[in-house]
Structures are given as C-alpha cells and as structure tokens.
Design a protein around this motif. Structure first.
Motif, short mmCIF file in Angstrom:
data_model
loop_
_atom_site.label_atom_id
_atom_site.label_comp_id
_atom_site.label_asym_id
_atom_site.label_seq_id
_atom_site.Cartn_x
_atom_site.Cartn_y
_atom_site.Cartn_z
N SER A 83 0.83 -1.21 0.00
CA SER A 83 0.00 0.00 0.00
C SER A 83 0.87 1.26 0.00
CB SER A 83 -0.94 0.00 1.20
OG SER A 83 -0.23 0.27 2.37
N GLU A 84 0.28 2.34 -0.48
CA GLU A 84 1.00 3.61 -0.55
C GLU A 84 0.90 4.40 0.75
OE1 GLU A 84 -0.31 5.76 -3.97
OE2 GLU A 84 0.39 4.22 -5.35
N ALA A 85 -0.01 3.99 1.61
CA ALA A 85 -0.18 4.68 2.89
C ALA A 85 -0.20 3.64 4.01
CB ALA A 85 -1.47 5.48 2.89
N ILE A 86 0.16 4.10 5.19
CA ILE A 86 0.15 3.22 6.36
C ILE A 86 -0.99 3.67 7.27
CG2 ILE A 86 1.42 2.44 8.40
CD1 ILE A 86 4.01 3.15 6.95
N ASN A 87 -1.91 2.76 7.52
CA ASN A 87 -2.95 3.01 8.51
C ASN A 87 -2.40 2.54 9.85
OD1 ASN A 87 -4.82 3.93 6.58
ND2 ASN A 87 -5.31 1.82 6.06
N TYR A 88 -2.52 3.40 10.84
CA TYR A 88 -1.96 3.05 12.13
C TYR A 88 -2.87 3.52 13.25
CZ TYR A 88 -0.37 7.92 12.36
OH TYR A 88 -0.31 9.28 12.36
N GLU A 89 -2.66 2.96 14.41
CA GLU A 89 -3.47 3.26 15.59
C GLU A 89 -2.55 3.66 16.73
OE1 GLU A 89 -6.98 2.21 16.27
OE2 GLU A 89 -7.34 1.84 14.15
N GLN B 277 8.00 3.50 -0.26
CA GLN B 277 7.11 2.73 -1.13
C GLN B 277 7.91 1.77 -2.00
OE1 GLN B 277 4.33 5.08 -3.41
NE2 GLN B 277 3.96 6.47 -1.69
N ASN B 278 8.97 2.25 -2.60
CA ASN B 278 9.81 1.41 -3.46
C ASN B 278 10.46 0.28 -2.67
OD1 ASN B 278 9.16 2.97 -5.67
ND2 ASN B 278 10.97 4.27 -5.49
N ARG B 279 10.99 0.60 -1.51
CA ARG B 279 11.63 -0.42 -0.66
C ARG B 279 10.61 -1.48 -0.23
NH1 ARG B 279 12.52 1.72 4.98
NH2 ARG B 279 10.31 1.31 4.89
N ASP B 280 9.45 -1.02 0.21
CA ASP B 280 8.42 -1.96 0.68
C ASP B 280 7.90 -2.86 -0.45
OD1 ASP B 280 8.73 -0.86 3.17
OD2 ASP B 280 6.74 0.05 3.28
N LYS B 281 7.73 -2.29 -1.63
CA LYS B 281 7.28 -3.11 -2.77
C LYS B 281 8.34 -4.13 -3.16
CE LYS B 281 3.94 0.12 -4.59
NZ LYS B 281 3.54 1.06 -5.62
N LEU B 282 9.59 -3.74 -3.06
CA LEU B 282 10.69 -4.66 -3.35
C LEU B 282 10.69 -5.83 -2.36
CD1 LEU B 282 13.13 -4.90 -5.29
CD2 LEU B 282 14.50 -3.82 -3.51
N VAL B 283 10.53 -5.53 -1.08
CA VAL B 283 10.47 -6.58 -0.05
C VAL B 283 9.25 -7.46 -0.27
CG1 VAL B 283 10.13 -7.00 2.42
CG2 VAL B 283 11.79 -5.28 1.66
N ALA B 284 8.11 -6.84 -0.59
CA ALA B 284 6.88 -7.61 -0.80
C ALA B 284 7.02 -8.57 -1.98
CB ALA B 284 5.70 -6.66 -1.03
N ASN B 285 7.57 -8.09 -3.08
CA ASN B 285 7.68 -8.92 -4.28
C ASN B 285 8.79 -9.96 -4.19
OD1 ASN B 285 5.55 -7.61 -5.52
ND2 ASN B 285 6.87 -6.07 -6.44
N ASN B 286 9.92 -9.60 -3.61
CA ASN B 286 11.08 -10.51 -3.61
C ASN B 286 11.15 -11.42 -2.39
OD1 ASN B 286 11.92 -9.49 -6.05
ND2 ASN B 286 13.29 -7.99 -5.12
N ASP B 287 10.71 -10.93 -1.25
CA ASP B 287 10.82 -11.72 -0.03
C ASP B 287 9.51 -12.37 0.39
OD1 ASP B 287 13.51 -11.09 0.16
OD2 ASP B 287 13.15 -9.34 1.44
N LEU B 288 8.43 -11.62 0.27
CA LEU B 288 7.16 -12.11 0.79
C LEU B 288 6.36 -12.95 -0.21
CD1 LEU B 288 5.71 -9.81 3.38
CD2 LEU B 288 4.41 -11.72 2.58
N MET B 289 6.42 -12.62 -1.47
CA MET B 289 5.67 -13.37 -2.47
C MET B 289 6.05 -14.86 -2.50
SD MET B 289 3.17 -13.41 -4.43
CE MET B 289 2.68 -11.77 -4.81
N PRO B 290 7.34 -15.23 -2.41
CA PRO B 290 7.67 -16.65 -2.35
C PRO B 290 7.10 -17.35 -1.11
CG PRO B 290 9.62 -15.37 -2.90
CD PRO B 290 8.55 -14.40 -2.55
N ILE B 291 7.02 -16.63 0.00
CA ILE B 291 6.44 -17.20 1.22
C ILE B 291 4.96 -17.49 0.99
CG2 ILE B 291 5.82 -16.69 3.62
CD1 ILE B 291 8.42 -14.98 3.75
#
Length: 166
Positions: free
Chosen positions: A102-108, A125-139
């Motif tokens: 996501s482009e924004a962080i919802n927080y409490e 955003q770029n860093r998080d998308k990189l982590v999501a696609n390269n590290d989390l997608m295989p999981i």
C-alpha cells in the motif's frame, strides 16, 4: 517538494518492521526455510495430534466395529490442525504483504491519533514493494501450495469414506 523520512507511525506498526517481526517469530518463520521444511513441520504437527484424535474418535459407538472408518476419520480430524496452522500463517503473511504494497500506512495509537493514515515517502514505497515482491511473495506461494496439497489430501481421504458407504 521534498518529502521527509519522518514517520508518525509507531515503530511496531511500520510494515517493514512487521515483516521483520514475523520473520523472527518461531511459528511464522516456518515457510522461510522452504516448502520442504514447512511440510516437515506440518507433518510433525499432524503426527503429534493424530494420537489425540485417535483417542477422541475411539469414544464413538458407531465406529467401534468399523476400524477402517475409525482410522480415516481420525486421520481427517487430525488434518484440521495443520490446516488451521496454514490458514493462520497465510492470513498473517497476507496482512503484512498488503501493508507493504500500500501507498499509505494506517496506524493506531492510544491517544488522539487513533485511526490515522500516513502516506509513505516514495523511497519507502519502493523499498516496501521490493520486499513484498522478492521476499514475501515466495512465502505466500509456498503457503498456498501447501494449503492446496493439504486440501487435496483431505478431499481424497473424504472420498474414501464416501466410497466405502456406497
């Protein structure tokens, strides 16, 4: 206009930090070591719960004289535990994946900031998308495959009961 890297989001609610925390968790780290390690741990979990379900199902009067159905129903019942564990892992990792993408962080927070949303800087955003696609997608792929295989085993075992009764 230059965006600051300052974040009003509490550290534990930053998506990258959530990813790191899940990765360190004993339970959620199962799929990090690959599908073989995940399946071994699920199999061990199933083996640990099988005797418990054998004892529970042994109380059934209708299955007392039917050893085949007794074993199959115990097998199926004990499969529910690894199934629930996989669903829980999939939900946890999917939640972090969506927050990273996501482009924004919802927080409490517990004070007047409750329900706030903060737009991530482009670098984040770029860093998080990189982590999501390269590290989390295989999981997520590993978890979905294991869940699919477990569902097939469950359906096949269930069909044995249906086949026996017909």
């Amino acid at each position: 206009m230059k965006q600051s890297n300052y974040s009003p989001v509490p550290i534990k609610q930053i998506p990258l930090q959530e990813f790191i925390e899940l990765s360190k968790s004993i339970f959620f780290s199962w799929p990090l070591k690959g599908s073989i390690q995940l399946n071994i741990r699920l199999f061990i979990t199933w083996l640990l719960f099988l005797p418990i379900f054998l004892i529970i199902i042994s109380g059934s009067y209708s299955l007392k004289n039917d050893l085949f159905n007794y074993l199959i129903i115990s097998f199926l019942s004990s499969l529910l535990i690894p199934f629930i564990l996989l669903i829980r892992q999939l939900l946890g990792w999917s939640y972090v994946y969506k927050r990273l993408k996501s482009e924004a962080i919802n927080y409490e927070e517990t004070d007047w900031h409750d329900g706030q949303s903060w737009k991530k800087p482009i670098i984040w955003q770029n860093r998080d998308k990189l982590v999501a696609n390269n590290d989390l997608m295989p999981i997520l792929t590993t978890l979905k495959r294991s869940l699919f295989v477990l569902t097939l085993i469950f359906i096949f075992s269930s069909s044995l009961i249906v086949y026996k009764f017909n």
